[in-house]
Design a protein around this motif. Structure first.
Motif, mmCIF file in Angstrom:
data_model
loop_
_atom_site.group_PDB
_atom_site.id
_atom_site.type_symbol
_atom_site.label_atom_id
_atom_site.label_comp_id
_atom_site.label_asym_id
_atom_site.label_seq_id
_atom_site.Cartn_x
_atom_site.Cartn_y
_atom_site.Cartn_z
ATOM 1 N N ARG A 75 -0.933 22.791 -2.768
ATOM 2 C CA ARG A 75 -0.331 21.702 -1.986
ATOM 3 C C ARG A 75 -1.406 20.917 -1.251
ATOM 4 O O ARG A 75 -1.379 19.689 -1.215
ATOM 5 C CB ARG A 75 0.674 22.284 -0.999
ATOM 6 C CG ARG A 75 1.504 21.238 -0.287
ATOM 7 C CD ARG A 75 2.570 21.924 0.538
ATOM 8 N NE ARG A 75 3.147 21.021 1.506
ATOM 9 C CZ ARG A 75 4.184 20.199 1.241
ATOM 10 N NH1 ARG A 75 4.724 20.215 0.031
ATOM 11 N NH2 ARG A 75 4.658 19.401 2.166
ATOM 12 N N GLY A 76 -2.385 21.638 -0.726
ATOM 13 C CA GLY A 76 -3.471 20.958 -0.008
ATOM 14 C C GLY A 76 -4.290 20.072 -0.925
ATOM 15 O O GLY A 76 -4.783 19.029 -0.521
ATOM 16 N N LEU A 77 -4.438 20.483 -2.175
ATOM 17 C CA LEU A 77 -5.236 19.705 -3.113
ATOM 18 C C LEU A 77 -4.488 18.503 -3.645
ATOM 19 O O LEU A 77 -5.079 17.497 -4.018
ATOM 20 C CB LEU A 77 -5.625 20.571 -4.309
ATOM 21 C CG LEU A 77 -6.897 21.399 -4.212
ATOM 22 C CD1 LEU A 77 -7.029 22.272 -5.428
ATOM 23 C CD2 LEU A 77 -8.099 20.500 -4.080
ATOM 24 N N GLY A 78 -3.166 18.640 -3.714
ATOM 25 C CA GLY A 78 -2.412 17.599 -4.385
ATOM 26 C C GLY A 78 -2.579 17.746 -5.876
ATOM 27 O O GLY A 78 -3.198 18.697 -6.368
ATOM 28 N N GLY A 79 -2.001 16.818 -6.629
ATOM 29 C CA GLY A 79 -2.097 16.919 -8.073
ATOM 30 C C GLY A 79 -1.058 17.884 -8.597
ATOM 31 O O GLY A 79 -0.303 18.496 -7.848
ATOM 32 N N ALA A 80 -1.026 17.988 -9.921
ATOM 33 C CA ALA A 80 0.015 18.794 -10.550
ATOM 34 C C ALA A 80 -0.356 20.268 -10.446
ATOM 35 O O ALA A 80 -1.503 20.656 -10.538
ATOM 36 C CB ALA A 80 0.173 18.399 -12.002
ATOM 37 N N TYR A 81 0.706 21.061 -10.284
ATOM 38 C CA TYR A 81 0.503 22.494 -10.133
ATOM 39 C C TYR A 81 1.380 23.198 -11.146
ATOM 40 O O TYR A 81 2.550 22.865 -11.304
ATOM 41 C CB TYR A 81 0.881 22.877 -8.699
ATOM 42 C CG TYR A 81 1.110 24.345 -8.475
ATOM 43 C CD1 TYR A 81 0.027 25.218 -8.364
ATOM 44 C CD2 TYR A 81 2.394 24.875 -8.330
ATOM 45 C CE1 TYR A 81 0.229 26.569 -8.134
ATOM 46 C CE2 TYR A 81 2.598 26.212 -8.100
ATOM 47 C CZ TYR A 81 1.509 27.063 -8.009
ATOM 48 O OH TYR A 81 1.704 28.384 -7.782
ATOM 49 N N GLU A 82 0.856 24.101 -11.884
ATOM 50 C CA GLU A 82 1.639 24.877 -12.850
ATOM 51 C C GLU A 82 1.328 26.344 -12.673
ATOM 52 O O GLU A 82 0.191 26.718 -12.356
ATOM 53 C CB GLU A 82 1.284 24.466 -14.288
ATOM 54 C CG GLU A 82 2.114 23.326 -14.813
ATOM 55 C CD GLU A 82 3.604 23.594 -14.778
ATOM 56 O OE1 GLU A 82 4.003 24.778 -14.918
ATOM 57 O OE2 GLU A 82 4.364 22.609 -14.591
ATOM 58 N N ARG A 83 2.347 27.160 -12.885
ATOM 59 C CA ARG A 83 2.041 28.593 -12.876
ATOM 60 C C ARG A 83 2.782 29.260 -14.011
ATOM 61 O O ARG A 83 3.807 28.784 -14.480
ATOM 62 C CB ARG A 83 2.398 29.239 -11.550
ATOM 63 C CG ARG A 83 3.849 29.303 -11.245
ATOM 64 C CD ARG A 83 4.075 30.006 -9.938
ATOM 65 N NE ARG A 83 4.138 31.447 -10.097
ATOM 66 C CZ ARG A 83 4.394 32.260 -9.074
ATOM 67 N NH1 ARG A 83 4.530 31.770 -7.857
ATOM 68 N NH2 ARG A 83 4.474 33.548 -9.267
ATOM 69 N N ILE A 84 2.235 30.348 -14.476
ATOM 70 C CA ILE A 84 2.862 31.091 -15.558
ATOM 71 C C ILE A 84 2.631 32.571 -15.306
ATOM 72 O O ILE A 84 1.610 32.956 -14.722
ATOM 73 C CB ILE A 84 2.293 30.652 -16.927
ATOM 74 C CG1 ILE A 84 3.155 31.221 -18.051
ATOM 75 C CG2 ILE A 84 0.856 31.082 -17.102
ATOM 76 C CD1 ILE A 84 2.932 30.531 -19.355
ATOM 77 N N GLU A 85 3.625 33.362 -15.723
ATOM 78 C CA GLU A 85 3.516 34.798 -15.522
ATOM 79 C C GLU A 85 3.007 35.433 -16.808
ATOM 80 O O GLU A 85 3.535 35.188 -17.885
ATOM 81 C CB GLU A 85 4.891 35.410 -15.184
ATOM 82 C CG GLU A 85 5.606 34.742 -14.047
ATOM 83 C CD GLU A 85 4.894 34.951 -12.724
ATOM 84 O OE1 GLU A 85 4.342 36.056 -12.514
ATOM 85 O OE2 GLU A 85 4.861 34.008 -11.900
#
Lengths: 350, 318, 186
Positions: A75-85
């Motif tokens: 969130r602090g960086l901005g930009g798109a964030y993706e996560r995968i398990e």
């Protein structure tokens, strides 16, 4: 803030630029510190990794705040964030695309988590990476090393990508150890531990603020560090922070000591140090250590590296690149810390 | 066979003619058989060597060396050699040993025999070591005798002395038990344990306390300052002090650890400020401004005095 | 190698070696104490009492002293207990003293009575010879033993018959060689 092309060295004051960005970086740390407490050291390392443009492996017990920390960072960086398990049946294709039947009952192919945001992807969080199969590891390896991926007959480039991986160290069943080549591509391996301070422990238990993770994350001001500018700034940091001869000698000695600790009088209890090391740190590892150390010097407001900068990042950037002979590899968890401490204690500077 | 040759000299002829007349053919046959059909029995060749054959007295040892040569197919039957012990009334065999070597179709034995004489004589007398039978086994059994050996035996007591006048030698008096070897060992053990104990104590106390790294650094600093002071010697001097600090701290000491260093070694607390100053200097000199000229506020004399003060602190530590 | 050295350098080993050395010192000190006590007794043998663990040299001293004081029977008995004990040199000394003791008896008897005491002299001389010879076997350069042995041979009483040592059985017939029998025999 948009940076001009970094190649012509005129038109802006680099020192002023670095000083401005340093303020921002410290502000970023403060913001993250609001969301997670007791992890100041880890926050500092992650900040260093962001500005050194390196990927980070997190390791720690369950529920110590790794995911919260990373969500706050994203969130602090901005930009798109993706996560995968990571799971045992996860296949490389699952990262690239997914197929399904759409509302019209027709099969449809959509880009997977990595491709979904195109080149705007800034943080990719791979949870429980050691549960995924080696095929997935090798895909990840390429994404990390080249920040690019070939899919749908074209090459996708992710200039702002930063990979965070998380390794669960509790279970050993149905896990795949990450090959040393993949581990070597991580800038740092961070160990996240429960805060030792009883005050913080009590706050974590009783302060209602820490019970709702989503609210916590929302408290972080979004996009404090404009992620698009970081690659250019990282280049400037690397060129502006100087290393003296004495410091280069110190860095070389540290490197040599990871390969032949016995030559530096490093002694571990019950260990024949001459038989301990199978392979010392790699050259890439040492260049990554220097990159992180330069960021560390910059964050401290200096233009020259001092030994303390190297010491600050030495363990996190080097420990996972040293491999023991099989006899000692079983006791790695205990020995590696001892060895790193011993090297820092024995290698002198200037 | 030559005499049977028909072309003989005239002088031999009358005799020959007589012989030939009756049994010449028979003799010829016999001589022929004797000469070729019967193999010669192998004869061991024995040589006896002794140091001398005169001047022996009661109790003397006589050493004989027999060199025996037999065909290679024969071997000495060592069980047949005399065993140590009395051979006869006045002669003992003390030892009988042998060596052998083979080659050139021969087996050569060197048999060494030591006798001891116990013969009491009133005047010089001839005595005789009897012949020694030897036996060899091989294709057949071979027996041979080492020759008899004669020697002269002398009396120890003068022959003119009558029996009554001979003084019997006295019995041996008891000897005190030797203490020297015990003392010897006691001293060795004592020296060993003292050395070991000393070593242990030195290990316990640790070298750092006695080696005095600052005192050594100060000596080397003095040596360094004999020559002209260049930026290089200045750096060397700073490094000297660094090494002494490292050695005292038992590991590398960096600026951030000065606080803890002073806490664990209270003697150094009073020069904490000075130490912090030194580390600032070192950082500037080696890392942050390596190209800058030597700082004016930190002349080399200040380094020297810091080192001297540290050496003094070091001495104060018990 | 390095591992061995470091193991040797460990304190446990040092203490072990130290303990062994101290034990050695204690043992030698006790040996020295015993030796000096025994030496005092050897100097004044009257106080020696023979027990199971009495030092050999003490028994020797006791026997020597007993012989000097004239109790030859007791001295012979004491020397007799030592015959097969101690090292070679000690046994040689015991044999020499024993043989000399017998020899003195024999010489006195011989010089006083001559052939009249043939049987006793013969027995004593035989014992003397046997012991002196054993002394010489053990220690060939024992000149006093040589001297005394030769003397023992000198006072050996002549045998009643000539020994048959020179007998040469080379002739075919026993009768032809019988002494004092006319040639050809019965």
């Amino acid at each position: 803030m948009i940076l001009p092309d970094p190649k012509p060295a005129t038109g802006y004051d680099k020192d002023q630029l670095l000083a401005d960005w340093r303020e921002r970086a410290l502000g970023f740390e403060r913001e993250i510190g609001k969301a997670v407490i007791g992890l100041d050291r880890a926050i500092r390392r992650i900040t260093q990794a962001i500005f050194a443009r390196g990927h980070v492996m997190l390791e720690g017990d369950v529920g110590v705040g790794k995911t919260t920390l990373l969500r706050a960072v994203a969130r602090g960086l901005g930009g798109a964030y993706e996560r995968i398990e990571g799971t045992i049946d996860l296949m490389p294709n699952d990262l690239v695309y997914h197929t399904y039947l759409n509302e019209q009952g027709k099969p449809q192919i959509d880009p997977g988590p990595i491709l979904k945001h195109g080149e705007l992807l800034s943080v990719f969080f791979f949870n429980e990476v050691n549960r995924a199969r080696p095929q997935v590891h090798s895909l990840l390896l390429r994404v990390m090393a080249e920040r690019s991926l070939t899919a749908f007959n074209r090459e996708y480039v992710f200039p702002y990508l930063q990979v965070f991986a998380d390794r669960n160290r509790v279970e050993k069943e149905e896990t795949f150890e990450i090959p040393s080549a993949a581990r070597d591509r991580f800038l740092m391996e961070l160990h996240i531990e429960t805060p030792k301070d009883p005050e913080l422990q009590r706050a974590l238990m009783f302060d209602p603020r820490f019970h709702d993770v989503d609210r916590l994350i929302e408290a972080v001001r979004p996009g404090i560090l404009p992620y698009r500018d970081i690659p250019d700034l990282a280049r400037i940091i690397q060129t502006q922070i100087q290393a003296s001869d004495a410091l280069q000698r110190y860095a070389l000695n540290l490197w040599e000591a990871t390969r032949k600790p016995e030559n530096y009088g490093v002694k571990l209890d019950g260990v024949d140090t001459a038989q301990l090391i199978l392979a010392g740190a790699s050259p890439r590892g040492m260049s990554m250590m220097l990159r992180a150390a330069r960021v560390s010097a910059w964050l401290d407001g200096r233009t020259h590296l001092i030994p303390e900068d190297l010491q600050a990042v030495f363990v996190e950037t080097t420990a996972h690149r040293v491999f023991f002979t099989p006899v000692y590899e079983l006791r790695r968890g205990f020995l590696i810390g001892e060895l790193m401490d011993g090297i820092l204690r024995q290698v002198s500077a200037p | 066979m030559a005499p049977l040759n028909p072309a003989d000299t005239a002088a031999q002829r009358p005799f020959l003619r007589a012989a030939r007349g009756r049994c010449g053919g028979l003799i010829g046959l016999m001589l022929f058989l004797a000469g070729s059909a019967l193999p010669a029995a192998p004869e061991p060749r024995i040589e006896l060597a002794a140091t001398r054959d005169y001047g022996y007295v009661m109790g003397d040892l006589i050493e004989h060396t027999l060199t025996v040569r037999v065909p290679e197919s024969f071997a000495l039957e060592t069980g047949f050699l005399p065993r140590p012990g009395a051979l006869d009334e006045w002669l003992d065999v003390r030892s009988a040993d042998w060596t052998s070597e083979r080659g050139n179709g021969d087996a050569r034995y060197r048999i060494r025999l030591v006798y001891q004489v116990f013969k009491g004589v009133r005047g010089p007398e001839k005595a005789r070591v009897p012949a020694l039978p030897l036996r060899f086994t091989g294709p057949s059994t071979l027996e041979a005798n080492a020759p008899e050996w004669e020697f002269t035996l002398m009396p120890l007591i003068s022959p003119q002395l009558p029996d009554e006048a001979v003084a019997i030698r006295d019995a041996l008096s008891p000897e005190p038990i030797a203490t020297a070897p015990h003392w010897h060992r006691v001293w060795i053990y004592l020296a060993g344990s003292l050395a070991l104990a000393g070593w242990l104590i030195s290990q316990r106390l640790g070298w750092s306390r006695r080696a005095r790294p600052f005192a050594r650094a100060y000596r080397e600093l003095k040596k360094l300052l004999h020559g002209p002071v260049s930026p290089e010697t200045y750096r060397s001097a700073v490094k000297l002090l660094h090494r002494a600090l490292d050695e005292t701290a038992g590991g590398t000491l960096f600026a951030g650890q000065v606080e803890r260093f002073c806490e664990s070694r209270p003697a150094f607390t009073e020069i904490r400020e000075e130490l912090v100053g030194f580390f600032t200097l070192s950082q500037r000199l080696f890392f942050t401004a390596p190209e800058a000229p030597a700082p004016a506020d930190y002349p080399i004399a200040r380094l020297e005095s810091l080192c001297r003060r540290c050496a003094a602190m070091e001495r104060r530590v018990p | 190698m390095g591992q061995m050295m470091s193991r040797l350098r460990s304190p446990a080993w040092t203490w072990a070696i130290l303990a062994v050395l101290w034990a050695g010192i204690a043992y030698e000190s006790y040996a020295l104490y015993r030796a000096s006590r025994d030496n005092r007794l050897i100097a004044a043998p009257a106080g020696i009492e023979i027990g199971d663990s009495t030092a050999l040299e003490l028994i020797f001293a006791k026997a020597y002293d007993t012989a000097r004081n004239g109790d030859r029977q007791e001295a012979l008995r004491l020397y007799g207990t030592l015959l097969h004990r101690g090292d070679e040199r000690f046994r040689a000394r015991v044999r020499y003293n024993l043989g000399t003791l017998y020899l003195r008896d024999a010489a006195e008897l011989w010089n006083a009575k001559g052939v009249l005491e043939y049987v006793r002299v013969n027995t004593l001389v035989a014992s003397a010879k046997e012991n002196l010879r054993e002394a010489l076997r053990l220690q060939p350069d024992h000149w006093n033993a040589r001297y005394n042995l030769e003397y023992a041979y000198r006072i050996t009483p002549p045998p009643k018959e000539k020994p048959k040592a020179d007998f040469q059985g080379s002739k075919g017939s026993v009768f032809a060689t019988l002494p004092s029998t006319p040639g050809g025999g019965p």
